[in-house]
Write a protein that holds these residues in place. Structure first.
Motif, PDB file in Angstrom:
ATOM      1  N   MET A 146     -71.400 -49.200 -79.311  1.00 11.16           N
ATOM      2  CA  MET A 146     -71.391 -48.057 -78.300  1.00 11.16           C
ATOM      3  C   MET A 146     -72.620 -47.096 -79.957  1.00 11.16           C
ATOM      4  N   LEU A 147     -73.894 -47.078 -79.296  1.00  8.45           N
ATOM      5  CA  LEU A 147     -74.431 -46.834 -80.637  1.00  8.45           C
ATOM      6  C   LEU A 147     -74.316 -45.314 -80.650  1.00  8.45           C
ATOM      7  N   PRO A 148     -74.890 -45.099 -81.648  1.00  9.41           N
ATOM      8  CA  PRO A 148     -74.941 -43.291 -81.727  1.00  9.41           C
ATOM      9  C   PRO A 148     -75.144 -42.222 -80.936  1.00  9.41           C
ATOM     10  N   ALA A 149     -76.258 -43.318 -80.662  1.00 10.80           N
ATOM     11  CA  ALA A 149     -77.524 -42.321 -79.057  1.00 10.80           C
ATOM     12  C   ALA A 149     -76.681 -42.270 -77.903  1.00 10.80           C
ATOM     13  N   THR A 150     -75.568 -42.882 -77.295  1.00 12.11           N
ATOM     14  CA  THR A 150     -74.563 -42.760 -76.878  1.00 12.11           C
ATOM     15  C   THR A 150     -74.120 -42.046 -76.499  1.00 12.11           C
ATOM     16  N   VAL A 151     -73.055 -42.197 -77.547  1.00 14.53           N
ATOM     17  CA  VAL A 151     -72.133 -41.936 -77.940  1.00 14.53           C
ATOM     18  C   VAL A 151     -72.722 -39.898 -77.990  1.00 14.53           C
ATOM     19  N   ALA A 152     -73.171 -39.122 -77.962  1.00 19.16           N
ATOM     20  CA  ALA A 152     -74.401 -38.469 -78.318  1.00 19.16           C
ATOM     21  C   ALA A 152     -74.281 -37.632 -76.782  1.00 19.16           C
ATOM     22  N   ARG A 153     -74.888 -38.574 -76.061  1.00 19.25           N
ATOM     23  CA  ARG A 153     -74.889 -38.390 -75.020  1.00 19.25           C
ATOM     24  C   ARG A 153     -73.936 -37.904 -74.347  1.00 19.25           C
ATOM     25  N   CYS A 154     -72.992 -38.451 -74.626  1.00 23.14           N
ATOM     26  CA  CYS A 154     -71.190 -38.768 -73.896  1.00 23.14           C
ATOM     27  C   CYS A 154     -70.591 -37.464 -74.635  1.00 23.14           C
ATOM     28  N   ALA A 155     -70.753 -36.739 -75.635  1.00 24.63           N
ATOM     29  CA  ALA A 155     -70.093 -35.551 -76.410  1.00 24.63           C
ATOM     30  C   ALA A 155     -70.834 -34.718 -75.591  1.00 24.63           C
ATOM     31  N   GLU A 156     -72.112 -34.781 -74.969  1.00 25.12           N
ATOM     32  CA  GLU A 156     -72.815 -33.282 -73.744  1.00 25.12           C
ATOM     33  C   GLU A 156     -71.436 -33.317 -72.885  1.00 25.12           C
ATOM     34  N   ILE A 157     -70.638 -33.563 -72.619  1.00 20.67           N
ATOM     35  CA  ILE A 157     -69.763 -33.844 -71.854  1.00 20.67           C
ATOM     36  C   ILE A 157     -68.353 -32.956 -71.753  1.00 20.67           C
ATOM     37  N   ASP A 158     -68.753 -31.830 -71.554  1.00 17.94           N
ATOM     38  CA  ASP A 158     -67.192 -30.651 -71.799  1.00 17.94           C
ATOM     39  C   ASP A 158     -65.559 -31.873 -72.996  1.00 17.94           C
ATOM     40  N   ASN A 159     -64.693 -32.843 -71.285  1.00 20.54           N
ATOM     41  CA  ASN A 159     -63.502 -32.781 -72.162  1.00 20.54           C
ATOM     42  C   ASN A 159     -63.747 -34.385 -72.706  1.00 20.54           C
ATOM     43  N   ILE A 160     -64.771 -34.913 -73.403  1.00 18.59           N
ATOM     44  CA  ILE A 160     -65.366 -35.642 -74.723  1.00 18.59           C
ATOM     45  C   ILE A 160     -65.395 -35.066 -75.703  1.00 18.59           C
ATOM     46  N   VAL A 161     -64.085 -35.385 -76.123  1.00 18.53           N
ATOM     47  CA  VAL A 161     -63.849 -34.276 -78.025  1.00 18.53           C
ATOM     48  C   VAL A 161     -64.111 -34.861 -78.813  1.00 18.53           C
ATOM     49  N   GLY A 162     -64.125 -36.266 -79.210  1.00 19.43           N
ATOM     50  CA  GLY A 162     -64.015 -36.975 -80.494  1.00 19.43           C
ATOM     51  C   GLY A 162     -64.228 -38.774 -79.688  1.00 19.43           C
ATOM     52  N   ILE A 163     -64.658 -39.513 -81.333  1.00 16.47           N
ATOM     53  CA  ILE A 163     -64.576 -40.722 -80.609  1.00 16.47           C
ATOM     54  C   ILE A 163     -64.047 -41.789 -82.305  1.00 16.47           C
ATOM     55  N   LYS A 164     -62.936 -42.735 -81.727  1.00 11.33           N
ATOM     56  CA  LYS A 164     -62.656 -43.616 -83.086  1.00 11.33           C
ATOM     57  C   LYS A 164     -63.632 -44.808 -83.507  1.00 11.33           C
ATOM     58  N   GLU A 165     -64.387 -44.499 -84.748  1.00  8.67           N
ATOM     59  CA  GLU A 165     -65.280 -45.544 -84.836  1.00  8.67           C
ATOM     60  C   GLU A 165     -64.984 -46.606 -85.818  1.00  8.67           C
ATOM     61  N   ALA A 166     -65.158 -48.007 -85.341  1.00 11.21           N
ATOM     62  CA  ALA A 166     -64.286 -48.941 -85.844  1.00 11.21           C
ATOM     63  C   ALA A 166     -64.623 -50.218 -86.142  1.00 11.21           C
ATOM     64  N   THR A 167     -66.566 -49.702 -86.548  1.00 13.71           N
ATOM     65  CA  THR A 167     -67.668 -50.278 -86.952  1.00 13.71           C
ATOM     66  C   THR A 167     -67.179 -50.927 -88.393  1.00 13.71           C
ATOM     67  N   GLY A 168     -66.554 -50.231 -88.771  1.00 13.57           N
ATOM     68  CA  GLY A 168     -66.496 -50.854 -90.039  1.00 13.57           C
ATOM     69  C   GLY A 168     -67.714 -50.578 -90.736  1.00 13.57           C
ATOM     70  N   SER A 169     -68.103 -49.877 -90.104  1.00 14.38           N
ATOM     71  CA  SER A 169     -69.846 -49.527 -90.928  1.00 14.38           C
ATOM     72  C   SER A 169     -70.300 -47.860 -91.066  1.00 14.38           C
ATOM     73  N   LEU A 170     -70.346 -47.313 -92.365  1.00 19.16           N
ATOM     74  CA  LEU A 170     -70.369 -45.621 -92.706  1.00 19.16           C
ATOM     75  C   LEU A 170     -71.603 -44.945 -92.302  1.00 19.16           C
ATOM     76  N   GLN A 171     -72.847 -46.049 -92.328  1.00 25.01           N
ATOM     77  CA  GLN A 171     -74.312 -46.067 -91.884  1.00 25.01           C
ATOM     78  C   GLN A 171     -73.909 -45.376 -89.962  1.00 25.01           C
ATOM     79  N   GLN A 172     -73.318 -46.726 -89.182  1.00 29.95           N
ATOM     80  CA  GLN A 172     -72.710 -46.073 -88.218  1.00 29.95           C
ATOM     81  C   GLN A 172     -72.198 -44.437 -87.721  1.00 29.95           C
ATOM     82  N   VAL A 173     -70.909 -44.716 -88.283  1.00 25.73           N
ATOM     83  CA  VAL A 173     -70.091 -43.053 -88.610  1.00 25.73           C
ATOM     84  C   VAL A 173     -70.763 -42.398 -88.803  1.00 25.73           C
ATOM     85  N   SER A 174     -71.928 -41.683 -90.252  1.00 25.12           N
ATOM     86  CA  SER A 174     -72.749 -40.933 -90.817  1.00 25.12           C
ATOM     87  C   SER A 174     -74.049 -40.326 -88.603  1.00 25.12           C
ATOM     88  N   GLU A 175     -74.333 -41.472 -88.358  1.00 25.31           N
ATOM     89  CA  GLU A 175     -75.171 -41.335 -87.689  1.00 25.31           C
ATOM     90  C   GLU A 175     -74.515 -40.717 -86.304  1.00 25.31           C
TER      91      GLU A 175
END
Length: 295
Positions: A146-175
């Motif tokens: 799930m790409l950062p841009a998609t996470v950002a779209r989901c984050a606009e939905i009121d009750n989507i409040v976070g993500i467990k990010e398990a790519t092991g990539s600090l680059q993706q976490v930062s994005e």
């Protein structure tokens, strides 16, 4: 958004009896061990909880028993994801009725949805059940990232409040952190990157290692959240061999083997297609537990 999803949450194992049935008293005992050790939150029915091999009835029972036992002492984030949107909605509705504080929803595995499909899956869930939702991205288990841009779209939905990010990539976490609004909880799904995730603006971890070292994982994340970098780093390297040991075999096989060695569960039974690890791995695991002072 509240800071309910901050700290070290344990992705708790589900104890089974030697015949493969649910060990309810074993689960209650594990929950009490976790809370006494100062864990910041409980995640039942995740990958580590072997949710994929549970019937709906068992899944419901584990969530209900967890909520009842925890009794509001720490947040309960129930794993309710599936590769079917309708099934995920049913499990999430049940978690809300049972009194869970939130739902952890994995990206649908096996189906390989597009980014638009992922967005619509989570949007449908958020609209169907009014509960705080934490997304769960683990491409190594699902074969979809799930790409950062998609996470950002989901984050606009009121009750989507976070993500467990398990790519092991600090680059993706930062994005993800950069793309999402302030207050969106970003939890590491990999113990190895948990301290670093907090350092770059994350809110904590959903941890496998917390099964066996809840106090130490909680202390590490607390130190990182408090900008006590020296203490956080010292704990990271002290726990590092244990974090590696938890993946000597497929999760949760090593975690359950370790919990049995520590006398925290009666049986380390895992359901097929997972299977008990070999004696060489058991010996290596025991050595690490001894080094960490856990047995």
């Amino acid at each position: 958004m509240s800071n309910k999803f901050r700290g070290a949450f344990v992705a708790i194992t589900t104890p089974f009896n030697p015949d493969g049935s649910l060990d309810e008293q074993g689960l209650i005992d594990l929950l009490e061990f976790q809370i006494a050790a100062g864990t910041h939150g409980i995640v039942p029915c995740g990958t580590t909880g072997e949710a994929a091999t549970m019937s709906h009835e068992e899944h419901h029972r584990v969530v209900e028993l967890t909520v009842k036992t925890v009794a509001g002492r720490v947040p309960v984030l129930a794993g309710t994801g599936s590769n079917s949107t309708s099934e995920s909605i049913e499990l999430t509705r049940h978690a809300k009725e049972a009194g869970a504080d939130g739902a952890l929803l994995i990206t649908p595995y096996y189906n390989k949805p597009s980014q638009e499909g992922l967005y619509r899956h989570f949007k449908a869930l958020a609209e169907a059940v009014d509960i705080p939702i934490i997304l769960y991205n683990v491409p190594g288990r699902t074969s979809v990232n799930m790409l950062p841009a998609t996470v950002a779209r989901c984050a606009e939905i009121d009750n989507i409040v976070g993500i467990k990010e398990a790519t092991g990539s600090l680059q993706q976490v930062s994005e993800v952190i950069r793309a999402c609004p302030n207050g969106f909880a970003v939890l590491s799904g990999d113990d190895f990157t948990s301290m670093a995730t907090v350092m770059v603006g994350g809110t904590g971890v959903i941890s496998v290692s917390s099964n066996v070292a809840p106090a130490e994982m909680a202390a590490m994340i607390k130190a990182a959240l408090n900008n006590d970098n020296a203490k956080a780093r010292e704990l990271h390297y002290r726990l590092f061999p244990l974090m590696q040991a938890m993946f000597f075999d497929t999760n949760p096989v090593p975690a359950k083997t370790a919990l049995k060695m520590m006398g925290k569960i009666k049986s380390d039974f895992v359901r097929l297609p997972l299977y008990a690890t070999d004696q060489n791995t058991v010996a290596k695991l025991q050595q690490v537990l001894q080094q960490c002072g856990l047995v």
